[in-house]
Design a protein around this motif. Structure first.
Motif, short mmCIF file in Angstrom:
data_model
loop_
_atom_site.label_atom_id
_atom_site.label_comp_id
_atom_site.label_asym_id
_atom_site.label_seq_id
_atom_site.Cartn_x
_atom_site.Cartn_y
_atom_site.Cartn_z
N SER A 220 68.00 50.35 23.38
CA SER A 220 67.18 51.30 22.61
C SER A 220 65.75 50.80 22.49
N SER A 221 65.55 49.48 22.39
CA SER A 221 64.19 48.93 22.29
C SER A 221 63.43 49.15 23.60
N TYR A 222 64.13 49.00 24.73
CA TYR A 222 63.48 49.24 26.02
C TYR A 222 63.06 50.70 26.16
N ILE A 223 63.96 51.60 25.75
CA ILE A 223 63.67 53.04 25.86
C ILE A 223 62.43 53.42 25.05
N GLU A 224 62.28 52.84 23.86
CA GLU A 224 61.14 53.25 23.02
C GLU A 224 59.87 52.41 23.26
N TRP A 225 59.96 51.39 24.14
CA TRP A 225 58.77 50.55 24.40
C TRP A 225 57.77 51.33 25.25
N GLU A 226 56.51 51.28 24.85
CA GLU A 226 55.49 52.12 25.50
C GLU A 226 55.26 51.73 26.96
N ASP A 227 54.80 50.49 27.19
CA ASP A 227 54.52 50.05 28.57
C ASP A 227 55.72 49.27 29.09
N LYS A 228 56.62 49.98 29.74
CA LYS A 228 57.88 49.36 30.18
C LYS A 228 57.67 48.24 31.21
N SER A 229 56.54 48.28 31.92
CA SER A 229 56.27 47.23 32.92
C SER A 229 56.02 45.88 32.25
N PHE A 236 63.59 36.38 30.69
CA PHE A 236 64.76 37.25 30.52
C PHE A 236 65.80 36.98 31.60
N THR A 237 65.34 36.81 32.84
CA THR A 237 66.27 36.57 33.96
C THR A 237 67.00 35.24 33.78
N LYS A 238 66.29 34.23 33.26
CA LYS A 238 66.95 32.94 33.01
C LYS A 238 68.04 33.10 31.96
N LEU A 239 67.75 33.84 30.89
CA LEU A 239 68.74 34.05 29.83
C LEU A 239 69.93 34.86 30.34
N ALA A 240 69.65 35.92 31.08
CA ALA A 240 70.72 36.77 31.62
C ALA A 240 71.50 36.06 32.71
N GLY A 241 70.83 35.13 33.42
CA GLY A 241 71.48 34.40 34.52
C GLY A 241 71.58 35.23 35.80
N THR A 242 70.92 36.37 35.82
CA THR A 242 70.98 37.28 36.96
C THR A 242 69.79 38.24 36.87
N LYS A 243 69.34 38.75 38.01
CA LYS A 243 68.29 39.79 38.00
C LYS A 243 68.89 41.16 37.73
N LYS A 244 70.21 41.27 37.94
CA LYS A 244 70.86 42.59 37.91
C LYS A 244 70.72 43.28 36.56
N LEU A 245 70.84 42.53 35.46
CA LEU A 245 70.81 43.17 34.13
C LEU A 245 69.47 43.87 33.90
N GLN A 246 68.37 43.20 34.21
CA GLN A 246 67.06 43.83 34.06
C GLN A 246 66.95 45.06 34.97
N GLN A 247 67.41 44.94 36.21
CA GLN A 247 67.34 46.06 37.15
C GLN A 247 68.16 47.25 36.65
N GLN A 248 69.34 46.96 36.09
CA GLN A 248 70.20 48.04 35.57
C GLN A 248 69.55 48.76 34.40
N GLU A 250 66.30 48.88 33.71
CA GLU A 250 65.12 49.62 34.22
C GLU A 250 65.54 50.90 34.95
N ALA A 251 66.72 50.87 35.58
CA ALA A 251 67.21 52.05 36.30
C ALA A 251 67.87 53.07 35.37
N GLY A 252 67.97 52.73 34.07
CA GLY A 252 68.53 53.67 33.10
C GLY A 252 70.04 53.71 33.05
N PHE A 253 70.72 52.62 33.51
CA PHE A 253 72.18 52.57 33.45
C PHE A 253 72.65 52.65 32.00
N PRO A 254 73.70 53.43 31.71
CA PRO A 254 74.29 53.40 30.36
C PRO A 254 75.05 52.07 30.16
N GLU A 255 75.27 51.73 28.89
CA GLU A 255 75.92 50.44 28.59
C GLU A 255 77.28 50.31 29.27
#
Length: 270
Positions: A220-229, A236-248, A250-255
């Motif tokens: 929800s925070s990503y959706i309402e953030w003005e400058d998504k770039s 974030f990628t280090k914490l997630a341990g993968t690039k996929k979560l950020q890509q998902q 950004e692509a608007g994947f549902p939870e």
């Protein structure tokens, strides 16, 4: 102090020791760096032929195994092993896994002994009698930490510099929220994000404790953030341990779709 520039004990620090005792309260989360410290302690002791005695302790997130698995190319101090964000092990079990999977340098194994925790079972709710670190002050913070810590790779504050660390989140941009807080320097944050600036967001201190890695606040925070770039930082990628979560995200994947993508890895890990 095994932190900063001295993450791994040096040979001279171990000189003359027969046994090194590891007695630290973990919280069952990949990016909580006590397990990274455990890795380096075991590696140094393996190199210097010193026995490690691990005093096991309950995992306050004991039954939970959830989140994306760390991919090897994203290894760092906040994620050293191919495990999910919530790993579901005690510190003693974790030490045995480091040895058994040969995750130490050159596949070394450390001479180790685990002192088990009597009368403990994984399903037992466990409230920590003392806070394990300054920014995890209570049970609610410990339960929310796996989900809210992902915000540390974004411009969103997780309440560092308040007395509700990892129980609130917000930023000066999220003006649609009614709850507000002002981060100020304290024991766990000398110069917190948005120091002295009013942040708007959510207070989760009375929310039911999550029983999984919860993504709804991040999404929800990503959706309402003005400058998504500018929402995700490289951390974030280090914490997630993968690039996929950020890509998902950004692509608007549902939870549900994001969670589905972890399923096979989680089953194999278990």
């Amino acid at each position: 102090s095994l932190y900063g520039d001295n993450k791994k004990p040096k040979a001279e620090q171990l000189a003359g020791l027969d046994v090194l005792i590891f007695d630290i309260q973990d919280v069952g989360v990949r990016f909580y760096t006590y397990i990274s410290t455990l890795h380096y302690v075991m590696e140094a002791c393996a190199e210097n032929k010193v026995m490690v005695l691990v005093l096991d302790r309950p995992n306050p997130n004991g039954t939970l195994v959830d989140g994306p698995l760390l991919e090897k190319e994203f290894t760092s101090f906040v994620g050293m092993h191919p495990i999910p964000i919530l790993h579901g092990m005690t510190i003693g079990e974790y030490a045995l896994m480091i040895n058994g999977e040969k995750w130490l340098k050159d596949g070394m194994q450390c001479p180790i002994k685990i002192v088990a925790c009597e009368n403990y079972s994984r399903e037992m709710p466990y409230s920590l009698p003392a806070k394990p670190s300054p920014n995890l002050p209570n049970d609610q913070a410990i339960k929310l930490y796996p989900s809210l810590c992902l915000f540390e790779g974004t411009p969103i504050s997780v309440g560092r510099g308040t007395n509700k660390q990892f129980q609130i989140y917000g930023s000066p941009q999220q003006l649609s929220h009614h709850f507000s807080f002002i981060p100020l320097p304290n024991l766990g944050a000398k110069d917190p994000l948005y120091n002295g600036i009013v942040c708007c967001g959510e207070d989760l201190s009375f929310e039911p404790a999550p029983q999984q890695l919860e993504l709804k606040w991040l999404l929800s925070s990503y959706i309402e953030w003005e400058d998504k770039s500018k929402f995700f930082t490289p951390f974030f990628t280090k914490l997630a341990g993968t690039k996929k979560l950020q890509q998902q995200i950004e692509a608007g994947f549902p939870e549900e779709k994001i969670r589905e993508s972890w399923k096979t890895d989680l089953e194999e890990f278990k």
